[in-house]
Scaffold this motif. Structure first.
Motif, PDB file in Angstrom:
ATOM      1  N   VAL A 115      -8.910  -6.680  -3.788  1.00 54.51           N
ATOM      2  CA  VAL A 115      -9.848  -5.613  -4.131  1.00 54.51           C
ATOM      3  C   VAL A 115      -9.593  -4.476  -3.144  1.00 54.51           C
ATOM      4  N   ILE A 116      -9.387  -3.277  -3.668  1.00 56.28           N
ATOM      5  CA  ILE A 116      -9.195  -2.132  -2.774  1.00 56.28           C
ATOM      6  C   ILE A 116     -10.379  -1.183  -2.920  1.00 56.28           C
ATOM      7  N   ASP A 117     -11.000  -0.914  -1.801  1.00 56.63           N
ATOM      8  CA  ASP A 117     -12.185  -0.058  -1.725  1.00 56.63           C
ATOM      9  C   ASP A 117     -11.688   1.295  -1.209  1.00 56.63           C
ATOM     10  N   TYR A 118     -11.550   2.254  -2.130  1.00 51.38           N
ATOM     11  CA  TYR A 118     -10.932   3.519  -1.689  1.00 51.38           C
ATOM     12  C   TYR A 118     -11.586   4.756  -2.298  1.00 51.38           C
ATOM     13  N   GLY A 119     -12.856   4.599  -2.708  1.00 51.30           N
ATOM     14  CA  GLY A 119     -13.573   5.759  -3.258  1.00 51.30           C
ATOM     15  C   GLY A 119     -14.456   6.327  -2.164  1.00 51.30           C
ATOM     16  N   GLY A 120     -15.697   5.877  -2.175  1.00 51.56           N
ATOM     17  CA  GLY A 120     -16.605   6.278  -1.102  1.00 51.56           C
ATOM     18  C   GLY A 120     -17.235   7.639  -1.304  1.00 51.56           C
ATOM     19  N   ALA A 121     -17.003   8.265  -2.471  1.00 45.56           N
ATOM     20  CA  ALA A 121     -17.663   9.551  -2.733  1.00 45.56           C
ATOM     21  C   ALA A 121     -19.164   9.323  -2.745  1.00 45.56           C
ATOM     22  N   ASN A 122     -19.894  10.339  -2.323  1.00 45.41           N
ATOM     23  CA  ASN A 122     -21.345  10.200  -2.265  1.00 45.41           C
ATOM     24  C   ASN A 122     -21.999  10.911  -3.437  1.00 45.41           C
ATOM     25  N   VAL A 123     -22.869  10.201  -4.115  1.00 43.41           N
ATOM     26  CA  VAL A 123     -23.545  10.733  -5.275  1.00 43.41           C
ATOM     27  C   VAL A 123     -24.385  11.947  -4.892  1.00 43.41           C
ATOM     28  N   ALA A 124     -24.402  12.940  -5.769  1.00 41.66           N
ATOM     29  CA  ALA A 124     -25.165  14.174  -5.596  1.00 41.66           C
ATOM     30  C   ALA A 124     -24.613  15.071  -4.497  1.00 41.66           C
ATOM     31  N   LYS A 125     -23.434  14.727  -3.998  1.00 43.26           N
ATOM     32  CA  LYS A 125     -22.775  15.621  -3.052  1.00 43.26           C
ATOM     33  C   LYS A 125     -21.380  15.886  -3.619  1.00 43.26           C
ATOM     34  N   ALA A 126     -20.900  17.106  -3.412  1.00 44.95           N
ATOM     35  CA  ALA A 126     -19.565  17.422  -3.914  1.00 44.95           C
ATOM     36  C   ALA A 126     -18.527  16.605  -3.159  1.00 44.95           C
ATOM     37  N   LEU A 127     -17.499  16.136  -3.883  1.00 44.20           N
ATOM     38  CA  LEU A 127     -16.381  15.503  -3.183  1.00 44.20           C
ATOM     39  C   LEU A 127     -15.733  16.570  -2.309  1.00 44.20           C
ATOM     40  N   HIS A 128     -15.383  16.198  -1.096  1.00 42.54           N
ATOM     41  CA  HIS A 128     -14.765  17.192  -0.220  1.00 42.54           C
ATOM     42  C   HIS A 128     -13.406  16.696   0.251  1.00 42.54           C
ATOM     43  N   VAL A 129     -12.734  17.522   1.061  1.00 39.29           N
ATOM     44  CA  VAL A 129     -11.366  17.173   1.448  1.00 39.29           C
ATOM     45  C   VAL A 129     -11.293  15.805   2.121  1.00 39.29           C
ATOM     46  N   GLY A 130     -12.388  15.393   2.760  1.00 39.79           N
ATOM     47  CA  GLY A 130     -12.405  14.084   3.417  1.00 39.79           C
ATOM     48  C   GLY A 130     -12.186  12.931   2.438  1.00 39.79           C
ATOM     49  N   PRO A 340     -11.787 -12.548  -4.231  1.00 41.31           N
ATOM     50  CA  PRO A 340     -10.470 -12.009  -3.856  1.00 41.31           C
ATOM     51  C   PRO A 340      -9.837 -12.745  -2.680  1.00 41.31           C
ATOM     52  N   ASP A 341      -8.496 -12.674  -2.599  1.00 41.89           N
ATOM     53  CA  ASP A 341      -7.780 -13.188  -1.426  1.00 41.89           C
ATOM     54  C   ASP A 341      -7.793 -12.149  -0.315  1.00 41.89           C
ATOM     55  N   GLU A 342      -7.860 -10.883  -0.736  1.00 42.65           N
ATOM     56  CA  GLU A 342      -7.816  -9.815   0.263  1.00 42.65           C
ATOM     57  C   GLU A 342      -8.752  -8.684  -0.163  1.00 42.65           C
ATOM     58  N   ILE A 343      -9.410  -8.075   0.816  1.00 38.58           N
ATOM     59  CA  ILE A 343     -10.152  -6.842   0.539  1.00 38.58           C
ATOM     60  C   ILE A 343      -9.628  -5.782   1.488  1.00 38.58           C
ATOM     61  N   TRP A 344      -9.183  -4.687   0.898  1.00 38.39           N
ATOM     62  CA  TRP A 344      -8.640  -3.579   1.706  1.00 38.39           C
ATOM     63  C   TRP A 344      -9.609  -2.418   1.640  1.00 38.39           C
ATOM     64  N   TYR A 345      -9.839  -1.790   2.783  1.00 42.76           N
ATOM     65  CA  TYR A 345     -10.703  -0.614   2.849  1.00 42.76           C
ATOM     66  C   TYR A 345      -9.870   0.584   3.269  1.00 42.76           C
ATOM     67  N   VAL A 346      -9.659   1.485   2.337  1.00 45.55           N
ATOM     68  CA  VAL A 346      -8.884   2.681   2.669  1.00 45.55           C
ATOM     69  C   VAL A 346      -9.885   3.775   3.025  1.00 45.55           C
ATOM     70  N   VAL A 347     -10.197   3.841   4.289  1.00 40.47           N
ATOM     71  CA  VAL A 347     -11.272   4.710   4.773  1.00 40.47           C
ATOM     72  C   VAL A 347     -10.818   5.367   6.083  1.00 40.47           C
TER      73      VAL A 347
END
Ligand code: ARG
Length: 582
Positions: A115-130, A340-347
């Motif tokens: 499982v790759i966790d690579y979103g993290g956008a925050n609801v009700a806030k604009a996605l930004h360069v971060g 999952p065997d692996e969880i990756w956090y792309v943060v």
């Protein structure tokens, strides 16, 4: 097994026939092309192992090598380096194999569920360069892992839990006090209630409310109260929250899609927090929660720690769960639903302490078994020319949409192909802009910061997405112009440049495996540039369409198709689309 690995195994056998045991023989591309294509350095360690002169060992190996018709120009250099070259016939055979099935050029791995966790956008806030780098790197790592045979799921893991949403609802209440959502006596169906708010409104409301809360104590208190009501699924507030999340989610999906980023799972922190009670029970049963100034904490420091390791705050003194706890709940939920065997956090790399604390607390409670990999894949920031995280001219955070627009304007101005109509031109410029931005983002090692340089990123020359797209399209148009000609099999390999292309193709599996191990796409981006530049060199050296030697012409076309296919494959791994023309 890839061809290059097969050759390595074959060479290990040859060494064995010569009387020596070697495991993990390395077939090193030679630094001195005049001496050979590859170099074997194993005689030196074998000399130690067998207490013999390395040169003698090299000679023993060479004797057997010379009986093999696939290798040529075999020689020994220095203390015992063996140089070897693949015969032209053998190279041709190998390229035909790869052309028939590109999987011959990939080392598949034992399938893991990741499982790759690579979103993290925050609801009700604009996605930004971060959010750009998690999206780009995460999506590409997902595609790479899939290509290597893994079973991978991407999770958007939206930030939809906690105070920001309470603030947004508080401000909506200010602006529209008569909405049914705030009417305790309303008995109708909330799904039929119109909400006069768009995503653009939300993007204004959140910063506004957040500033106001800094000055107005009561307002902040109300927002806290609303947050709790949402978390308790209280009628009205919860329904409004859901509507706000849906509006924002639509927009977030669109922005990600514009970047060719697609998630299999669209969970938010709130979905994970549905498991909070069960999670808390586990920590209680295992006596892992400690009371500290009203908060519940989990001690995660160990004796080996060199730097201070603060405890994880499970719930604050007001009973509200922390960011760490949302990630614990996510681990728990993923275990139940996906195992999952692996969880990756792309943060962002700056969150390393957060993940260290979370992983330790998860292990303490055995939320997953010991062999499950929990890995924070951190990355550096995209900086402005001043070397600080990229900001707008007035010092604000740049939204991702505005950033993409900047790049679009640049790529649009660079399309000079007059056969492209206006409408199509806009589409092409968009595709090229995404490519330019993504390629520039994936080119540096993920851990390092890099500087946003608009003109450089969109340049048609140099290590850029635009250059690679342009060249790839040219390969395709050459193949189309040659559609009447034979393009079946490679017959022979002529010049030095073609041989270099061939060896570069053979090295692809090593690049892919290494990139997956490093969890970084930089080697793939570099490889694409190398292969493309070599091809362009070949293209300028030869006139494929008017070549009179038909065998050579056919070979060149097959080689062109192979380079084209590899470019398409690897661009797709990077999450980059190729326009029809540009
Ligand atoms: N929403 C968080 C932020 O904007 C990022 C979430 C990263 N992913 C995670 N599993 N913690 O900072």
């Amino acid at each position: 097994m890839s061809i290059i690995k097969n050759i390595t195994k074959e060479l290990e056998n040859i060494v064995k026939q010569a009387g020596y045991e070697v495991d993990n023989l390395v077939l090193q591309p030679s630094g001195r092309k005049d001496l050979g294509q590859y170099q074997l350095n194993d005689a030196m360690p074998l000399a130690k192992k067998y207490g013999k002169n390395p040169r003698m060992i090299a000679e023993d190996i060479v004797k057997i090598l010379e009986q093999n018709s696939r290798f040529t120009n075999i020689n020994i250099a220095g203390p015992g380096f063996i140089n070897i070259t693949l015969t032209d016939e053998y190279l041709v055979e190998l390229l035909n194999k790869i052309a028939a099935n590109i999987d011959e050029n990939i080392d598949k791995e034992e399938t893991k569920k990741i499982v790759i966790d690579y979103g993290g956008a925050n609801v009700a806030k604009a996605l930004h360069v971060g959010h750009l780098r998690s999206a780009n790197i995460g999506e590409a790592l997902k595609r790479l892992a899939k290509l290597l045979g893994h079973d991978v799921l991407g999770d958007a893991h939206l930030g939809d839990y906690g105070r920001p949403l309470g603030l947004v609802l508080r401000e909506i209440k200010e602006r529209y006090p008569n909405l049914e959502y705030f009417d305790e006596n309303y008995t109708g169906d909330f799904s039929e209630v119109e909400l006069p708010i768009t995503n653009e409104d939300l993007e204004i409301i959140y910063p506004y409310a957040s500033n106001k809360a800094k000055e107005d104590e009561q307002y902040l208190e109300d927002a806290r109260d609303i947050t709790l009501r949402i978390q308790r699924h209280e009628k009205g507030y919860y329904d409004l929250w859901k509507k706000v999340v849906d509006i924002s989610k639509e927009d977030i999906k669109e922005t990600y899609a514009a970047l060719n980023v697609f998630f299999e799972i669209w969970n938010g922190e709130s979905d994970e927090m549905e498991y909070f009670d069960e999670l808390k029970q586990i920590y209680e049963d295992k006596n892992l929660l400690v009371e500290s100034e009203g908060a519940q904490i989990v001690e995660v420091a160990t004796e080996e720690d060199k730097a201070p390791m603060p405890p994880l705050i499970f719930t604050r003194s007001n009973g509200v769960a922390s960011y760490e706890t949302t990630d614990l709940a996510a681990i728990y939920e993923r275990k139940i639903n996906f195992n999952p065997d692996e969880i990756w956090y792309v943060v962002d790399g700056r969150q390393s302490l957060h993940f260290e604390q979370t992983f330790r607390a998860a292990r303490k409670a055995d939320l997953v078994s010991d062999n499950v990999v929990l890995e924070h894949i951190g990355f550096g920031t995209m900086n402005g020319k001043d070397g600080k995280p990229f900001k707008t001219r007035d010092g604000g955070v740049l939204s991702l949409k505005s950033l993409m627009n900047l790049v679009y304007n640049e790529t649009y101005s660079k399309i000079t192909n007059e056969s492209i109509q206006e409408q199509e031109k806009e589409k092409v410029a968009k595709t090229v802009a995404v490519a330019a931005l993504k390629y520039a983002d994936l080119l540096p090692f993920r851990g390092t910061d890099y500087i946003f340089e608009l003109e450089k990123f969109a340049d048609l020359e140099g290590k850029t997405g635009s250059y690679i797209l342009y060249s790839t399209i040219r390969m395709k148009s050459l193949l189309a112009k040659a559609s009447e000609l034979k393009q079946e099999k490679m017959q022979l390999i002529g010049g030095e440049t073609e041989k270099e292309i061939a060896l570069t193709i053979l090295s692809m599996p090593t690049v892919l495996t290494k990139a997956k191990e490093a969890r970084s796409l930089n080697d793939i981006a570099e490889y694409l540039y190398k292969l493309t530049s070599l091809y362009n060199k070949f293209y300028s050296e030869n006139k494929v369409l008017v070549e009179e030697n038909q065998q050579l012409q056919e070979s060149w076309l097959v080689l062109t198709k192979l380079v084209y296919d590899i470019n398409i494959l690897l661009l797709d791994v990077l999450g980059i689309k190729v326009p029809e023309k540009m």
